[in-house]
Each structure stands twice: as C-alpha cells, then as structure tokens.
Design an enzyme around this catalytic site. Structure first.
Site, mmCIF file in Angstrom:
data_model
loop_
_atom_site.group_PDB
_atom_site.id
_atom_site.type_symbol
_atom_site.label_atom_id
_atom_site.label_comp_id
_atom_site.label_asym_id
_atom_site.label_seq_id
_atom_site.Cartn_x
_atom_site.Cartn_y
_atom_site.Cartn_z
ATOM 1 N N TRP A 119 -36.618 10.015 -11.030
ATOM 2 C CA TRP A 119 -37.979 9.628 -10.681
ATOM 3 C C TRP A 119 -39.017 10.069 -11.702
ATOM 4 C CZ3 TRP A 119 -40.582 14.091 -10.874
ATOM 5 C CH2 TRP A 119 -39.856 15.272 -10.657
ATOM 6 N N ASN A 120 -38.707 11.006 -12.594
ATOM 7 C CA ASN A 120 -39.773 11.683 -13.339
ATOM 8 C C ASN A 120 -40.419 10.853 -14.445
ATOM 9 O OD1 ASN A 120 -37.176 12.118 -14.569
ATOM 10 N ND2 ASN A 120 -38.119 13.608 -15.923
ATOM 11 N N LYS A 177 -29.812 1.417 -10.813
ATOM 12 C CA LYS A 177 -29.919 2.174 -9.562
ATOM 13 C C LYS A 177 -30.974 3.251 -9.787
ATOM 14 C CE LYS A 177 -28.775 5.512 -6.450
ATOM 15 N NZ LYS A 177 -29.915 6.372 -6.073
ATOM 16 N N HIS A 178 -32.205 2.968 -9.353
ATOM 17 C CA HIS A 178 -33.294 3.910 -9.587
ATOM 18 C C HIS A 178 -33.377 4.924 -8.449
ATOM 19 C CE1 HIS A 178 -36.464 5.251 -12.073
ATOM 20 N NE2 HIS A 178 -36.781 4.077 -12.598
ATOM 21 N N GLY A 191 -30.088 12.633 -15.059
ATOM 22 C CA GLY A 191 -30.255 13.363 -13.811
ATOM 23 C C GLY A 191 -29.749 14.788 -13.920
ATOM 24 N N SER A 192 -29.372 15.339 -12.792
ATOM 25 C CA SER A 192 -28.933 16.728 -12.739
ATOM 26 C C SER A 192 -27.504 16.870 -13.235
ATOM 27 C CB SER A 192 -29.009 17.237 -11.289
ATOM 28 O OG SER A 192 -28.032 16.581 -10.490
ATOM 29 N N GLU A 244 -27.382 12.160 -19.653
ATOM 30 C CA GLU A 244 -28.503 12.973 -20.116
ATOM 31 C C GLU A 244 -28.935 13.813 -18.930
ATOM 32 O OE1 GLU A 244 -31.659 13.964 -19.813
ATOM 33 O OE2 GLU A 244 -32.870 13.350 -21.520
ATOM 34 N N LEU A 245 -28.619 15.115 -18.997
ATOM 35 C CA LEU A 245 -28.743 15.973 -17.822
ATOM 36 C C LEU A 245 -29.847 17.020 -18.021
ATOM 37 C CD1 LEU A 245 -24.894 16.302 -17.236
ATOM 38 C CD2 LEU A 245 -26.467 14.529 -16.402
ATOM 39 N N CYS A 270 -37.151 16.968 -18.670
ATOM 40 C CA CYS A 270 -35.932 17.645 -19.118
ATOM 41 C C CYS A 270 -36.122 18.335 -20.462
ATOM 42 C CB CYS A 270 -34.780 16.645 -19.225
ATOM 43 S SG CYS A 270 -34.270 15.939 -17.650
ATOM 44 N N GLU A 293 -32.879 25.844 -14.626
ATOM 45 C CA GLU A 293 -33.883 24.936 -15.156
ATOM 46 C C GLU A 293 -35.134 25.014 -14.293
ATOM 47 O OE1 GLU A 293 -34.369 20.312 -16.609
ATOM 48 O OE2 GLU A 293 -32.969 20.745 -14.982
#
Length: 458
Positions: free
Chosen positions: A129-130, A153-154, A205-206, A227-228, A261, A358
């Site tokens: 979402w960011n 898939k948002h 995401g995470s 990309e985490l 991130c 984080e």
C-alpha cells in the site's frame, strides 16, 4: 471484501467485493489469450502504448494523487510526485526497452550465434500500500514492454488506487487483458500462482510474505522477484558535510511518513561528530509539520493503519526501556486518525528493538560508532540488505567501502532513492532479483540462445 479507511480520520471510505473464483479464472484466461497477440507486437507498438499511459496519468494527476491521499494518507504534494514518477517509469521503458532487450551476439563455433530476449507470458505482481502507483508501474512497465501481460494483486487497503491503475490502461485503448486488477485475498494468490498460464511473480512486501510466495513459486518452478523489508544504514563519518547529511537524512527518514523500505532507518555517526550531528538533525526533524495529508503544507501525514501505528509505538517504548534516549516525539497522540509524531531516538545500540526490527514510520534512530570500521560492522549487523548511504569527504573511501556493505544499492553523499534508469533490489532477507533499469526488464524474459550453422571450420 476490501474495506478502505481514511487514516487521517479513521472513517471508512468505501468497500469493494472480492473477485469470485469464476471471475478470477476468466481474468487469468484473458491475460493468457491477450499474451498470444501482445507477444507478437513490435517494440514501437509497445512503446506507443506506454507513452499514452504516461500522458493520461500526467493529465489526470490530481485525481490519481487524491486517491493515495485518501486511502493511505500520503501528503498530497508527495502523492502528485508519485503519479509523475510512475509516468516517468512508463516513459523510460518506452524509450529504452528495445535497447535493453536487443539481441546480443556471442562468439561460438556457429556461423552466427546470439541471445534474444523473449516474453514469458502472464506475470503476477503482488504489491503493498505504501506507494500504490509507483510500485505498480515499477512492476508492470518493464514487463509489458518486454511483451508480457500483467495480473496485479494490490493491497486491500488501497482498492480505489488499484482500480484506477487498471483503468488507465483501459482508457488509452490497451488490449483487454494486458493489465488487470485482481481483487483477491492471500488464499487466492495460491490459485493464481498455480495456474499453468501464469509464468512468474513479482512481490514487494514483508519478508514473511516474500518467503511464502517464494516457496510457492519454487514449488511450481516459476521465477520470482522479491523486494522486501529493510533496516537501511546511513554512515556519517567525521569528515562529512554534516549540514547536508542532516538535512538529507531528515528528508529520507520522513518521506511518506517514514513508510518506505529504502528510508534511512539506522543513522550511524562516527563519535567525533556524534553530538554535533544530532543537534543539526534534531533541528530539521523538529521543524517538520505533521497534519492533514490533504493540506498543501503538510510534510508528515498519518500512518496508514492503526495496527501499524501501535507497532511503531511498541518499538519506541521498548527501545526507551532498553536504554535509548527519546529527544523528540515518542508519545501517542490523541484525536482521530492514525498519526504518530516525528520521533528521534539516540544512543541506540544494536541489540535494541528499533535496531533489530524494520521501523516503518517517522522514527529516526541514531547510533554511535567509534571508527569507520566500527560503522561498517554496525551497518552489516542486520538480517536485511536493501539500501545504504555513506557520507564522507573521502569519496574514494566510500567507493571502496561500498564493496563491503551488504546492500543492493549504496548512495554516496546523497539520498537513497529508486530511479527507473537504475536497478533496485536487495540481498539477505531483503529479497532477490532486481527491478528497474536494464536489469529489471531482464527478470521476466526468456534469454534464448540461437545457434546458426554450419559449424565454423567445417
């Protein structure tokens, strides 16, 4: 049901129903059918479409920006910038995609041998979402330019943003099925990834989400780009321009209310300038204006969700109990919305909570290092490896040190950022693969070797 809540007020905005399995299956089939023709289009045709998309977004900037401000609390000035950056990404691949994917001649025993780069098919993008528009275009622009079709898939908290992204392609006349929005839950992701038509997945995401998706993709023998999270270090040495470092790192820490991130997470300052840097850093942070993200003068908006704000406060209070000093902020505000004040924690050591985890919010963490070597040791003392920055007058030293910093990108005397022209991604628990630049477009292609006889010398 996807329910969007305005984080500035805590009030519900709208609801969107999930796609049922029949609708989901139809969308996947459509992506597969469209791929049959889209893969045969020329680079010129793909480029023309992406340019149309970019023009449409630039013309519709205000409406698209307001969707982000409403659904996830991005300050309106930043939201407008994100729309423009997403458009830039589409334009960049429209301009450079053919060059990036040009066949490469390689010598062999053939009369002629080369590698050509061919599309794979429908690619699934799982997005957070960011940065709803930027991250969507970071995924889809190179994939589409390479000849793939996209299934997006948002995040369920930004459903209107997701609908608008897919609608942009419809409005400029893109083939049906080229870029589709899937309103699905996490359980349905497995259905999509296991579908024979879907050839690859990209996830931002995470680390937990990345691990689950990577395992599923591997079980299907399908490539993945991840990309985490990050706990990004910024190393400030005693010969650095402290005024510039303090100003830039304050900006890096609070963009999107710190919900990035690649934001500066752990600022590691060499001992001789530790107190001086903190004084300058404090001045920049304390001057920031927190408030309504729709206000043109707001610099720090709300946290996107209440549970995320609660997690931030836990990190702060735990760190203070562990011995960190809170010089600014750190108090849970009263009133509506999910606001959290800009917070400055100093004297933080590696075992404290905000160093181990984080921090996804406006929490600035300053740590002391006894030497350049000690700075590097602290910087690498993390499970993450996304991005880092080094601040020093000795650029040659910083360049040498970059080889020892465990991160996917290093900025020297500048802000860490993503740029369509440069590859972005991480190592360790921050993921693998690259997005953007020439490397990003290569992730979802078949690098096919072609050998043409007769064999040389026969």
């Amino acid at each position: 049901m996807f329910i969007a809540t305005n984080p500035a007020t805590g009030e519900e905005l709208h609801r969107y129903p999930l796609n049922d399995n029949a609708t989901l299956s139809k969308k996947i089939d459509q992506a597969a059918e469209t791929f049959k023709s889209w893969r045969k289009t020329t680079f010129e045709e793909r480029s023309a479409l992406l340019r149309k998309v970019a023009r449409f977004m630039r013309d519709d900037e205000e409406r698209l920006a307001r969707l982000m401000t409403d659904e996830m609390g991005k300050p309106i000035v930043e939201a407008r910038g994100e729309v423009q950056k997403a458009a830039w990404c589409a334009e960049h691949y429209a301009e450079k995609g053919a060059e990036y994917l040009a066949p490469v001649t390689l010598p062999s025993d053939a009369t002629h041998s080369y590698v050509q780069h061919l599309p794979l098919g429908p690619v699934l993008g799982i997005l957070p979402w960011n940065a709803p528009f930027w991250l969507a275009f970071r995924f889809c622009a190179p994939a589409i330019m390479a000849g793939n079709t996209c299934l997006m898939k948002h995040d369920p908290h930004v459903p209107a943003c997701a609908e608008a992204i897919a609608e942009v392609f419809e409005r400029v006349g893109a083939p049906a099925g080229l870029m589709q929005n899937l309103r699905i839950n996490n359980e349905q992701v497995e259905t999509v990834l296991k579908h024979d038509a879907v050839q690859a997945v990209s996830l931002t995401g995470s680390s937990a989400a990345g691990s689950a998706v990577a395992s599923l993709a591997a079980s299907q023998i399908k490539p993945a780009v991840l990309e985490l999270g990050g706990s990004d270090p910024s190393l400030v040495f005693s010969d650095a321009d402290l005024d510039e470092a303090a100003k830039t790192l304050a900006l890096s820490r609070i963009i999107n209310a710190g919900q990035s991130c690649i934001a500066a997470k752990r600022i590691i300052v060499e001992a001789p300038v530790y107190e001086s840097f903190i004084e300058k850093f404090y001045a920049h942070l304390s001057a920031l204006k927190m408030g309504d993200p729709a206000d043109e003068t707001t610099q720090v908006g709300p946290i996107a969700r209440e549970d995320l704000r609660d997690g931030l406060h836990r990190q702060v209070t735990t760190t203070v109990k562990q011995g960190g000093r809170c010089l600014l902020g750190g108090e849970m505000p009263e009133g509506p919305g999910y606001y959290y004040p800009v917070t400055l924690l100093v004297d933080v050591t590696p075992e404290m909570q905000v160093s181990c985890e984080e921090t996804f919010g406006p929490i600035a963490v300053v740590m002391k290092a006894e030497s350049v070597e000690h700075s590097l040791e602290i910087a690498n003392d993390t499970i993450y490896g996304l991005a880092a920055s080094v601040w020093t007058a000795d650029v040659a030293l910083a360049e040498r040190m970059s080889r020892d910093i465990e991160a996917g990108q290093v900025a020297i005397n500048g802000i860490v950022k993503t740029d369509p022209r440069l590859p972005s991604g991480g190592v360790k628990r921050s993921g693998y693969g690259r997005e953007l630049g020439p490397h990003g477009i290569m992730e979802f292609v078949n690098a096919q070797q072609v050998w043409i006889g007769p064999k040389v010398g026969t």
